[in-house]
Design a protein around this motif. Structure first.
Motif, PDB file in Angstrom:
ATOM      1  N   ARG B  85       0.825  -1.202   0.000  1.00 23.68           N
ATOM      2  CA  ARG B  85       0.000   0.000   0.000  1.00 23.68           C
ATOM      3  C   ARG B  85       0.866   1.261   0.000  1.00 23.68           C
ATOM      4  O   ARG B  85       0.602   2.210  -0.737  1.00 23.68           O
ATOM      5  CB  ARG B  85      -0.897  -0.014   1.229  1.00 23.68           C
ATOM      6  N   PHE B  86       1.899   1.261   0.847  1.00 16.10           N
ATOM      7  CA  PHE B  86       2.784   2.424   0.896  1.00 16.10           C
ATOM      8  C   PHE B  86       3.389   2.685  -0.475  1.00 16.10           C
ATOM      9  O   PHE B  86       3.422   3.822  -0.956  1.00 16.10           O
ATOM     10  CB  PHE B  86       3.912   2.211   1.911  1.00 16.10           C
ATOM     11  N   LEU B  87       3.864   1.612  -1.089  1.00 10.04           N
ATOM     12  CA  LEU B  87       4.533   1.757  -2.382  1.00 10.04           C
ATOM     13  C   LEU B  87       3.587   2.345  -3.419  1.00 10.04           C
ATOM     14  O   LEU B  87       3.954   3.228  -4.188  1.00 10.04           O
ATOM     15  CB  LEU B  87       5.045   0.385  -2.831  1.00 10.04           C
ATOM     16  N   MET B  88       2.348   1.879  -3.418  1.00 11.26           N
ATOM     17  CA  MET B  88       1.387   2.359  -4.407  1.00 11.26           C
ATOM     18  C   MET B  88       0.878   3.760  -4.097  1.00 11.26           C
ATOM     19  O   MET B  88       0.813   4.618  -4.967  1.00 11.26           O
ATOM     20  CB  MET B  88       0.191   1.405  -4.466  1.00 11.26           C
ATOM     21  N   GLU B  89       0.519   3.950  -2.858  1.00 10.62           N
ATOM     22  CA  GLU B  89      -0.221   5.150  -2.485  1.00 10.62           C
ATOM     23  C   GLU B  89       0.699   6.303  -2.090  1.00 10.62           C
ATOM     24  O   GLU B  89       0.691   7.368  -2.717  1.00 10.62           O
ATOM     25  CB  GLU B  89      -1.144   4.816  -1.310  1.00 10.62           C
ATOM     26  N   CYS B  92       4.111   6.264  -4.672  1.00 12.05           N
ATOM     27  CA  CYS B  92       3.837   6.456  -6.095  1.00 12.05           C
ATOM     28  C   CYS B  92       2.604   7.296  -6.362  1.00 12.05           C
ATOM     29  O   CYS B  92       2.129   7.377  -7.503  1.00 12.05           O
ATOM     30  CB  CYS B  92       3.756   5.102  -6.777  1.00 12.05           C
ATOM     31  N   GLY B  94      -0.382   6.967  -6.096  1.00  8.48           N
ATOM     32  CA  GLY B  94      -1.533   6.333  -6.711  1.00  8.48           C
ATOM     33  C   GLY B  94      -1.625   6.486  -8.221  1.00  8.48           C
ATOM     34  O   GLY B  94      -2.715   6.433  -8.792  1.00  8.48           O
TER      35      GLY B  94
END
Lengths: 118, 118
Positions: B85-89, B92, B94
């Motif tokens: 989640r951290f990596l995506m949100e 990055c 989102g």
DNA sequence: TCAACGTTTCAAGGATTATTGAAATATGGA
DNA sequence: TCCATATTTCAATAATCCTTGAAACGTTGA
């Protein structure tokens, strides 16, 4: 993205300045940012930012291109997506408990995902 | 998962033996694996596996519990999900280009996701 | 051509991380 | 209690990574 690339990418993201750089470049989009602008915003010396930029480029997470006197760095969206995918699929074996939070984020940021789910 | 935890998690995953350990533990599920079994499968010495297990535990990606003479290690699914989640949100922002591949994986591994998307 | 700008490279040093083998700890059974 | 098992801790060394400042490089405009 294979394991070797993922190891490099994780290493690249495990350093505060470099994580900060990636976040900046993701936000700045395809226009990217010049090395000097990155250094200024991250508040580190030119030679130090250069060291970290090289490290990030080596990992494939960012790319560079010369634009007149400046060197412009941009985030490599494909590599970042590949890393997310690796983490979910290869590393975490697609376990629902791990993917669930990702699915929520994906649902927020990709409104057309309902189609992809068919 | 905040930035500090993410930095530690990325650092933990940037080492081959440790990435291997996490993969094993994700696959082995709630039963986990004893330190000795992990050492044997990873083909490293007991003291070395202990070093890496401690490092992974410090990062929050795995947990330990004593079971008689053995010490059983298990993957922390919540932390792994938090990292995705951290990596995506957070990291990055989102961005759809980065989240798209994640959405595909999520679609595969979480068949009930259509409901979550409502 | 020369000077200024933006950036990288290099070498040195410090800091962190990884590996190794020996010793210590905790547990359970004879 | 004593021994064997499972694991960790410790100290020493090796390896890797980070930071710093000076020098070098490529580009542009005067």
């Amino acid at each position: 993205m294979d394991q070797r690339q993922a190891l490099n990418a994780f290493g690249a993201l495990s350093q505060e300045t470099r994580l900060q750089i990636v976040r900046m470049l993701v936000v700045s989009g395809p226009d990217g940012m010049a090395a000097g602008a990155i250094a200024e915003k991250a508040e580190v010396s030119p030679s130090n930012i250069s060291f970290h930029l090289k490290e990030l480029e080596r990992s494939g997470l960012i790319a560079q291109q010369r634009e007149s006197r400046s060197i412009i760095y941009t985030a490599n969206y494909e590599a970042l997506g590949g890393l997310v995918r690796f983490l979910m699929e290869d590393c975490c074996s697609g376990h629902p408990e791990i993917c669930a939070p990702a699915a929520e984020v994906a649902a927020c940021c990709a409104p057309k995902m309902e189609e992809k789910l068919q």
